[in-house]
Design a protein around this motif. Structure first.
Motif, PDB file in Angstrom:
ATOM      1  N   LEU A  58       0.826  -1.210   0.000  1.00  0.00           N
ATOM      2  CA  LEU A  58       0.000   0.000   0.000  1.00  0.00           C
ATOM      3  C   LEU A  58       0.859   1.260   0.000  1.00  0.00           C
ATOM      4  O   LEU A  58       0.422   2.324  -0.424  1.00  0.00           O
ATOM      5  N   GLU A  59       2.100   1.146   0.485  1.00  0.00           N
ATOM      6  CA  GLU A  59       3.015   2.288   0.551  1.00  0.00           C
ATOM      7  C   GLU A  59       3.932   2.365  -0.663  1.00  0.00           C
ATOM      8  O   GLU A  59       4.785   3.234  -0.732  1.00  0.00           O
ATOM      9  N   GLY A  60       3.801   1.448  -1.608  1.00  0.00           N
ATOM     10  CA  GLY A  60       4.685   1.414  -2.776  1.00  0.00           C
ATOM     11  C   GLY A  60       5.478   0.122  -2.804  1.00  0.00           C
ATOM     12  O   GLY A  60       5.200  -0.820  -2.065  1.00  0.00           O
ATOM     13  N   THR A  61       6.496   0.070  -3.639  1.00  0.00           N
ATOM     14  CA  THR A  61       7.309  -1.129  -3.775  1.00  0.00           C
ATOM     15  C   THR A  61       8.284  -1.240  -2.609  1.00  0.00           C
ATOM     16  O   THR A  61       8.981  -0.294  -2.288  1.00  0.00           O
ATOM     17  N   MET A  62       8.310  -2.433  -1.972  1.00  0.00           N
ATOM     18  CA  MET A  62       9.243  -2.697  -0.877  1.00  0.00           C
ATOM     19  C   MET A  62      10.067  -3.925  -1.231  1.00  0.00           C
ATOM     20  O   MET A  62       9.565  -4.861  -1.859  1.00  0.00           O
ATOM     21  N   HIS A  63      11.316  -3.928  -0.821  1.00  0.00           N
ATOM     22  CA  HIS A  63      12.223  -5.047  -1.085  1.00  0.00           C
ATOM     23  C   HIS A  63      12.207  -6.021   0.082  1.00  0.00           C
ATOM     24  O   HIS A  63      12.232  -5.602   1.246  1.00  0.00           O
ATOM     25  N   ALA A  64      12.151  -7.307  -0.222  1.00  0.00           N
ATOM     26  CA  ALA A  64      12.255  -8.360   0.788  1.00  0.00           C
ATOM     27  C   ALA A  64      13.532  -9.152   0.527  1.00  0.00           C
ATOM     28  O   ALA A  64      13.796  -9.553  -0.598  1.00  0.00           O
ATOM     29  N   SER A  65      14.309  -9.346   1.565  1.00  0.00           N
ATOM     30  CA  SER A  65      15.551 -10.110   1.481  1.00  0.00           C
ATOM     31  C   SER A  65      15.272 -11.572   1.813  1.00  0.00           C
ATOM     32  O   SER A  65      14.258 -11.893   2.441  1.00  0.00           O
ATOM     33  N   PRO A  66      16.176 -12.479   1.417  1.00  0.00           N
ATOM     34  CA  PRO A  66      16.007 -13.881   1.806  1.00  0.00           C
ATOM     35  C   PRO A  66      15.870 -13.992   3.329  1.00  0.00           C
ATOM     36  O   PRO A  66      16.590 -13.342   4.074  1.00  0.00           O
ATOM     37  N   GLY A  67      14.894 -14.790   3.779  1.00  0.00           N
ATOM     38  CA  GLY A  67      14.640 -14.947   5.204  1.00  0.00           C
ATOM     39  C   GLY A  67      13.544 -14.047   5.732  1.00  0.00           C
ATOM     40  O   GLY A  67      13.006 -14.295   6.809  1.00  0.00           O
ATOM     41  N   ASP A  68      13.212 -12.977   5.004  1.00  0.00           N
ATOM     42  CA  ASP A  68      12.112 -12.108   5.423  1.00  0.00           C
ATOM     43  C   ASP A  68      10.790 -12.849   5.279  1.00  0.00           C
ATOM     44  O   ASP A  68      10.644 -13.746   4.435  1.00  0.00           O
ATOM     45  N   TYR A  69       9.821 -12.478   6.107  1.00  0.00           N
ATOM     46  CA  TYR A  69       8.476 -13.029   5.988  1.00  0.00           C
ATOM     47  C   TYR A  69       7.652 -12.135   5.083  1.00  0.00           C
ATOM     48  O   TYR A  69       7.768 -10.908   5.136  1.00  0.00           O
ATOM     49  N   ILE A  70       6.827 -12.746   4.250  1.00  0.00           N
ATOM     50  CA  ILE A  70       5.882 -12.020   3.420  1.00  0.00           C
ATOM     51  C   ILE A  70       4.513 -12.272   4.040  1.00  0.00           C
ATOM     52  O   ILE A  70       4.048 -13.403   4.124  1.00  0.00           O
ATOM     53  N   ILE A  71       3.884 -11.201   4.496  1.00  0.00           N
ATOM     54  CA  ILE A  71       2.614 -11.286   5.204  1.00  0.00           C
ATOM     55  C   ILE A  71       1.494 -10.802   4.292  1.00  0.00           C
ATOM     56  O   ILE A  71       1.641  -9.787   3.607  1.00  0.00           O
ATOM     57  N   THR A  72       0.394 -11.540   4.296  1.00  0.00           N
ATOM     58  CA  THR A  72      -0.821 -11.091   3.623  1.00  0.00           C
ATOM     59  C   THR A  72      -1.796 -10.699   4.713  1.00  0.00           C
ATOM     60  O   THR A  72      -2.186 -11.533   5.545  1.00  0.00           O
ATOM     61  N   GLY A  73      -2.168  -9.440   4.751  1.00  0.00           N
ATOM     62  CA  GLY A  73      -3.035  -8.906   5.802  1.00  0.00           C
ATOM     63  C   GLY A  73      -4.500  -9.240   5.597  1.00  0.00           C
ATOM     64  O   GLY A  73      -4.887  -9.905   4.629  1.00  0.00           O
ATOM     65  N   VAL A  74      -5.325  -8.766   6.500  1.00  0.00           N
ATOM     66  CA  VAL A  74      -6.753  -9.090   6.515  1.00  0.00           C
ATOM     67  C   VAL A  74      -7.506  -8.566   5.295  1.00  0.00           C
ATOM     68  O   VAL A  74      -8.549  -9.091   4.934  1.00  0.00           O
ATOM     69  N   ASN A  75      -6.981  -7.552   4.636  1.00  0.00           N
ATOM     70  CA  ASN A  75      -7.628  -7.004   3.435  1.00  0.00           C
ATOM     71  C   ASN A  75      -6.922  -7.416   2.149  1.00  0.00           C
ATOM     72  O   ASN A  75      -7.126  -6.810   1.113  1.00  0.00           O
ATOM     73  N   GLY A  76      -6.045  -8.438   2.242  1.00  0.00           N
ATOM     74  CA  GLY A  76      -5.338  -8.924   1.064  1.00  0.00           C
ATOM     75  C   GLY A  76      -4.061  -8.171   0.750  1.00  0.00           C
ATOM     76  O   GLY A  76      -3.373  -8.488  -0.211  1.00  0.00           O
ATOM     77  N   GLU A  77      -3.728  -7.171   1.539  1.00  0.00           N
ATOM     78  CA  GLU A  77      -2.499  -6.400   1.310  1.00  0.00           C
ATOM     79  C   GLU A  77      -1.286  -7.260   1.674  1.00  0.00           C
ATOM     80  O   GLU A  77      -1.356  -8.103   2.549  1.00  0.00           O
TER      81      GLU A  77
END
Length: 60
Positions: A24-43
């Motif tokens: 929602l805030e724009g493009t964010m980078h995730a590094s190996p080991g980071d968690y990718i979370i899907t929130g309650v509204n699909g974000e």
């Protein structure tokens, strides 16, 4: 006045590869080991492992 955050169930997985995620805030980078979370509204958004472990626990 103080408030407590309501319990919320989210989907999450740990990435093995570096990826860019549209949030929602724009493009964010995730590094190996980071968690990718899907929130309650699909974000979707990345979260560093240490923060994730302090904030979330497995659902029962």
């Amino acid at each position: 006045m103080k408030y407590r955050k309501k319990p919320v169930l989210v989907e999450a997985y740990q990435t093995k590869d570096p990826i860019d995620i549209e949030t929602l805030e724009g493009t964010m980078h995730a590094s190996p080991g980071d968690y990718i979370i899907t929130g309650v509204n699909g974000e979707r958004y990345p979260c560093k492992p240490d923060i994730f472990k302090k904030t979330y626990e497995p659902a029962k």
